[in-house]
Design a protein around this motif. Structure first.
Motif, PDB file in Angstrom:
ATOM      1  N   GLY A 164       0.826  -1.193   0.000  1.00 25.88           N
ATOM      2  CA  GLY A 164       0.000   0.000   0.000  1.00 25.88           C
ATOM      3  C   GLY A 164       0.861   1.243   0.000  1.00 25.88           C
ATOM      4  N   ALA A 165       0.253   2.355   0.368  1.00 28.72           N
ATOM      5  CA  ALA A 165       0.929   3.654   0.376  1.00 28.72           C
ATOM      6  C   ALA A 165       1.126   4.121   1.806  1.00 28.72           C
ATOM      7  CB  ALA A 165       0.110   4.678  -0.408  1.00 28.72           C
ATOM      8  N   PRO A 211      -8.763  -0.006  -7.552  1.00 27.88           N
ATOM      9  CA  PRO A 211      -7.581   0.851  -7.686  1.00 27.88           C
ATOM     10  C   PRO A 211      -6.347   0.204  -7.064  1.00 27.88           C
ATOM     11  CG  PRO A 211      -9.469   2.123  -6.928  1.00 27.88           C
ATOM     12  CD  PRO A 211      -9.865   0.676  -6.846  1.00 27.88           C
ATOM     13  N   LEU A 212      -5.302   0.115  -7.846  1.00 19.73           N
ATOM     14  CA  LEU A 212      -4.031  -0.426  -7.389  1.00 19.73           C
ATOM     15  C   LEU A 212      -2.964   0.569  -7.831  1.00 19.73           C
ATOM     16  CD1 LEU A 212      -3.499  -3.002  -5.788  1.00 19.73           C
ATOM     17  CD2 LEU A 212      -2.740  -4.084  -7.898  1.00 19.73           C
ATOM     18  N   VAL A 213      -2.491   1.386  -6.899  1.00 19.35           N
ATOM     19  CA  VAL A 213      -1.617   2.511  -7.210  1.00 19.35           C
ATOM     20  C   VAL A 213      -0.246   2.012  -7.658  1.00 19.35           C
ATOM     21  CG1 VAL A 213      -0.626   4.655  -6.305  1.00 19.35           C
ATOM     22  CG2 VAL A 213      -2.887   3.892  -5.542  1.00 19.35           C
ATOM     23  N   LYS A 241       5.992   6.567   0.011  1.00 20.26           N
ATOM     24  CA  LYS A 241       6.187   5.574  -1.037  1.00 20.26           C
ATOM     25  C   LYS A 241       4.953   4.695  -1.166  1.00 20.26           C
ATOM     26  CE  LYS A 241       8.584   2.336   2.062  1.00 20.26           C
ATOM     27  NZ  LYS A 241       9.830   1.548   2.264  1.00 20.26           N
ATOM     28  N   VAL A 242       4.871   4.030  -2.324  1.00 20.37           N
ATOM     29  CA  VAL A 242       3.874   3.003  -2.587  1.00 20.37           C
ATOM     30  C   VAL A 242       4.656   1.731  -2.883  1.00 20.37           C
ATOM     31  CG1 VAL A 242       1.909   2.283  -3.967  1.00 20.37           C
ATOM     32  CG2 VAL A 242       2.304   4.721  -3.541  1.00 20.37           C
ATOM     33  N   GLN A 243       4.447   0.710  -2.051  1.00 19.02           N
ATOM     34  CA  GLN A 243       5.274  -0.484  -2.143  1.00 19.02           C
ATOM     35  C   GLN A 243       4.438  -1.738  -1.952  1.00 19.02           C
ATOM     36  OE1 GLN A 243       8.264  -1.210   0.999  1.00 19.02           O
ATOM     37  NE2 GLN A 243       9.790  -1.385  -0.628  1.00 19.02           N
ATOM     38  N   LEU A 247      -2.765   9.673  -9.636  1.00 19.82           N
ATOM     39  CA  LEU A 247      -3.860  10.533  -9.205  1.00 19.82           C
ATOM     40  C   LEU A 247      -4.911   9.781  -8.400  1.00 19.82           C
ATOM     41  CD1 LEU A 247      -4.430  12.530 -12.540  1.00 19.82           C
ATOM     42  CD2 LEU A 247      -3.104  13.249 -10.554  1.00 19.82           C
ATOM     43  N   ASP A 248      -4.755   8.454  -8.262  1.00 17.06           N
ATOM     44  CA  ASP A 248      -5.775   7.629  -7.618  1.00 17.06           C
ATOM     45  C   ASP A 248      -5.426   7.252  -6.188  1.00 17.06           C
ATOM     46  OD1 ASP A 248      -3.663   6.141  -8.483  1.00 17.06           O
ATOM     47  OD2 ASP A 248      -4.842   4.570  -9.451  1.00 17.06           O
ATOM     48  N   CYS A 249      -4.538   8.000  -5.552  1.00 14.05           N
ATOM     49  CA  CYS A 249      -4.197   7.783  -4.147  1.00 14.05           C
ATOM     50  C   CYS A 249      -4.444   9.078  -3.394  1.00 14.05           C
ATOM     51  CB  CYS A 249      -2.731   7.350  -4.010  1.00 14.05           C
ATOM     52  SG  CYS A 249      -2.182   7.117  -2.301  1.00 14.05           S
TER      53      CYS A 249
END
Length: 403
Positions: free
Chosen positions: A49-50, A110-112, A121-123, A266-268
């Motif tokens: 996730g973020a 949605p999967l960032v 970060k998004v990991q 833009l989706d987070c």
């Protein structure tokens, strides 16, 4: 890693840019054993996730320099049991190499995109845990790269973007004249490695020597507990020629290549990654004259077929199913010519009786004059019934014309 035991994770269908939402992830957990090993259980956990925090990350990756409360959003949480734990039963794996297959599907929502920035970060990762009796659990992690689908062929990203601005250079009453800048790009959406043609017109009405430039910028935005921090950095730039006082400069598609960057995010709601193209004028002793053109870096390349062409083509898509309903099963004979031409027209256009010599002389008249004499003349009557059915000979037509 433990002596006599090596565990690893191999992904079989991973592409260069990783996985997209809704796709299946397939792979193997590989165990390499030097001796027979007792295994209680083997579990696989895919999660990610973020996370955002206002404490900077070291070099954009790794752990934070100091602990700080932040915000996080979970996007992936899948658990798979490869070797189940059984009461009173032990799994014996003989020495050698063992491959345990696994497959799971990523969420369709949605999967960032995987991203590492200054304040967050998004990991995503896959964690494998091996349980054995009387020894600590052995765990292995592997990064799972995810890319959100951004199609640059969507109508909103195919529209041209244009901005204009003007600045008067001077101080108080000592103004030297305006500098005007107008810039345009053909569309808003591009992908990594594409070249952006830049069209611009610069007019230097001042007394100074100016230099036009263009650059691609990335803006990272992080939202933590209602507060926002941004980080902006230049990614690529191009420079034009000096423009003297009273002169103009025109860019007819000046090229600027997009480097390899993270697609637009833009989706987070706690991390955003945006881009823009800045076309600006460097003015000695004054502020820059800047126009910013928004960009979207996508993952689906431009296919060369614009939305305008698609909309025009759609106007010519006609449903022809009505045609089958309108056609009769049996064709009808054509109408009688006398029924559709009035008697007045027939009498007006009827040729007068002439002698054979006059008709012969008429053949020497211009063709148009001769044709006019045959206007509105009825054709021979049409019939589908052969008036001489018993006298059919070879070469005789089936349908005849009644004189």
């Amino acid at each position: 890693m433990v002596v006599g035991l090596l565990m690893s994770i191999v992904l079989e269908n991973e592409r260069k840019n990783g996985y997209c939402a809704g796709e299946f992830v397939s792979g193997q957990v590989i165990l390499e054993l030097l001796e027979d090993t007792e295994v209680v259980g083997l579990h696989l956990h895919a999660h990610g996730g973020a996370i955002a925090s206002f404490t900077p990350w070291r070099g954009g990756e790794g752990n934070q320099s100091t602990s700080s409360p932040g915000e996080c959003v979970k996007y992936l949480n899948e658990e798979i049991t490869l070797v189940a734990k059984s009461a009173g039963e032990m799994h014996i794996f003989p020495a050698g190499k063992h491959k345990l297959q696994f497959t799971f599907q990523l969420p369709a929502g949605p999967l960032v995109t995987t991203f590492t920035g200054r304040y967050g970060k998004v990991q995503y990762q896959i964690l494998t845990v091996l349980e054995r009796p009387s020894v600590p659990d052995l765990s292995v992690r592997r990064e799972l790269r995810v890319t959100s689908r951004v199609d640059v062929n969507s109508p909103s990203l195919l529209t041209p973007v244009e901005r204009s601005k003007e600045l008067t250079v001077g101080c108080w009453f000592f103004t030297s004249g305006p500098i005007s800048l107008s810039a345009k790009i053909g569309r808003k959406g591009y992908c990594n490695g594409e070249v952006i043609p830049i069209y611009a017109e610069i007019e230097n009405g001042s007394s100074r020597l100016i230099v036009p430039k263009a650059a691609i910028y990335q803006t990272q935005s992080f939202i933590v507990h209602g507060k926002m921090k941004t980080h902006r950095q230049m990614l690529a730039s191009v420079r034009g020629n000096h423009i003297a006082s009273g002169s103009t400069e025109t860019w007819n598609g000046k090229m600027l290549k997009i480097p390899s960057v993270t697609p637009t995010i833009l989706d987070c709601h706690i991390i955003r990654v945006e881009y823009f193209l800045a076309v600006y004028i460097h003015i000695p002793g004054a502020h820059k004259l800047v126009v910013e053109l928004p960009l979207v870096i996508g993952t689906v390349p431009f296919n060369g077929f614009t939305y305008r062409n698609a909309s025009v083509a759609s106007q010519f898509t006609v449903d022809m199913s009505w045609l089958a309903l309108a056609l009769p099963e049996q064709p009808e004979a054509p109408p009688n010519y006398a029924d559709i031409v009035s008697e007045e027209d027939l009498s007006w256009s009827a040729p007068s009786v002439t002698e054979q010599t006059e008709l012969t002389e008429g053949l020497h008249f211009p063709p148009f004059d001769v044709i006019q004499e045959f206007r509105f003349q009825p054709p021979p009557l049409y019939s589908e019934i052969d008036p001489h059915p018993d006298n059919i000979r070879e070469g005789t037509p089936l349908f005849t014309l009644q004189e």
